[in-house]
Design an enzyme around this catalytic site. Structure first.
Site, PDB file in Angstrom:
ATOM      1  N   GLU A   1       7.591 -24.353 -34.166  1.00 36.82           N
ATOM      2  CA  GLU A   1       8.748 -23.487 -34.375  1.00 36.82           C
ATOM      3  C   GLU A   1       9.117 -23.431 -35.858  1.00 36.82           C
ATOM      4  OE1 GLU A   1       9.524 -25.784 -30.456  1.00 36.82           O
ATOM      5  OE2 GLU A   1       8.430 -26.085 -32.334  1.00 36.82           O
TER       6      GLU A   1
ATOM      7  N   ASN B   1       1.909 -26.478 -34.687  1.00 36.53           N
ATOM      8  CA  ASN B   1       2.278 -27.797 -35.184  1.00 36.53           C
ATOM      9  C   ASN B   1       1.162 -28.335 -36.086  1.00 36.53           C
ATOM     10  OD1 ASN B   1       0.865 -28.025 -32.629  1.00 36.53           O
ATOM     11  ND2 ASN B   1       1.544 -30.127 -32.410  1.00 36.53           N
TER      12      ASN B   1
ATOM     13  N   CYS C   1      14.418 -28.422 -34.124  1.00 41.51           N
ATOM     14  CA  CYS C   1      13.966 -27.028 -34.072  1.00 41.51           C
ATOM     15  C   CYS C   1      15.006 -26.125 -33.426  1.00 41.51           C
ATOM     16  CB  CYS C   1      12.623 -26.924 -33.368  1.00 41.51           C
ATOM     17  SG  CYS C   1      11.260 -27.435 -34.459  1.00 41.51           S
TER      18      CYS C   1
ATOM     19  N   GLU D   1       0.189 -31.986 -37.788  1.00 39.59           N
ATOM     20  CA  GLU D   1       0.482 -33.416 -37.852  1.00 39.59           C
ATOM     21  C   GLU D   1       0.029 -34.022 -39.175  1.00 39.59           C
ATOM     22  OE1 GLU D   1       0.125 -34.343 -33.084  1.00 39.59           O
ATOM     23  OE2 GLU D   1      -1.473 -35.050 -34.398  1.00 39.59           O
TER      24      GLU D   1
END
Length: 140
Positions: free
Chosen positions: A62, A49, A96, A51
C-alpha cells in the site's frame, strides 16, 4: 474521458495489484502482497511489498502504491485494492490505514482480495473509525 463502470474499474485494480504482487521482493517471509489505487481523477498506480533483512525498514504494498501516486502528482484515492495469498484475508496494517487516510476522501473504498478475486469491500471509516487527522495537531 468516460468513467469506467464499477466492475471494469475493479477488474483493472485487481489485474494491476496481482501483477505488482508477482513482482514483490519477499525473500524472508515468502508472502507477496500487491496493491493498486484508482485516484479520483481516474488514474491507476500499483505497488508491492519490498522486504529488507532488517525487517522494520521494509515497505508495504500500500505504501508503494501511495508513493507512486504521489510521485505523479496525485493526492486523492478513490479505491485501493490489496491482494495477498494467505489462508486468511488480509487487511492493511495500521500504519497503511493511516497512510490511506491521509489521501482518502469520504468515499474512498478499500477492496480486499485473494488470487480468486475481490472478497470484501470496506469504507475507510469502517476499517479506521478513529484515525489520526490534522485536527489533532491544532492547539487551543
Amino acid at each position: 474521458m468516460q468513467e469506467m463502470n464499477n466492475s471494469a474499474t475493479e477488474s483493472k485494480l485487481f489485474e494491476l495489484a496481482a501483477s505488482a504482487r508477482g513482482k514483490a521482493y519477499v525473500p524472508y517471509s515468502g508472502f507477496p502482497v500487491g496493491a493498486a489505487i484508482e485516484t479520483v481523477s481516474g488514474n491507476y498506480y500499483a505497488g508491492c511489498n519490498v522486504e529488507n533483512v532488517s525487517y522494520p525498514i521494509g515497505t508495504c504494498a500500500e505504501a508503494g502504491a501511495i508513493a507512486a501516486m504521489v510521485a505523479c502528482g496525485e493526492l486523492k484515492i478513490k479505491k485501493i485494492l490489496i491482494i495477498a495469498g494467505g489462508k486468511e484475508l488480509i487487511a492493511p496494517c495500521g500504519a497503511c490505514l493511516q497512510r490511506i487516510k491521509e489521501f482518502s476522501t469520504d468515499e474512498t473504498e478499500i477492496l480486499l482480495a485473494t488470487p480468486r478475486g475481490i472478497e470484501k469491500k470496506f469504507s475507510l471509516a469502517q476499517m479506521l473509525p478513529f484515525g489520526f487527522n490534522n485536527s489533532e495537531l491544532k492547539h487551543d
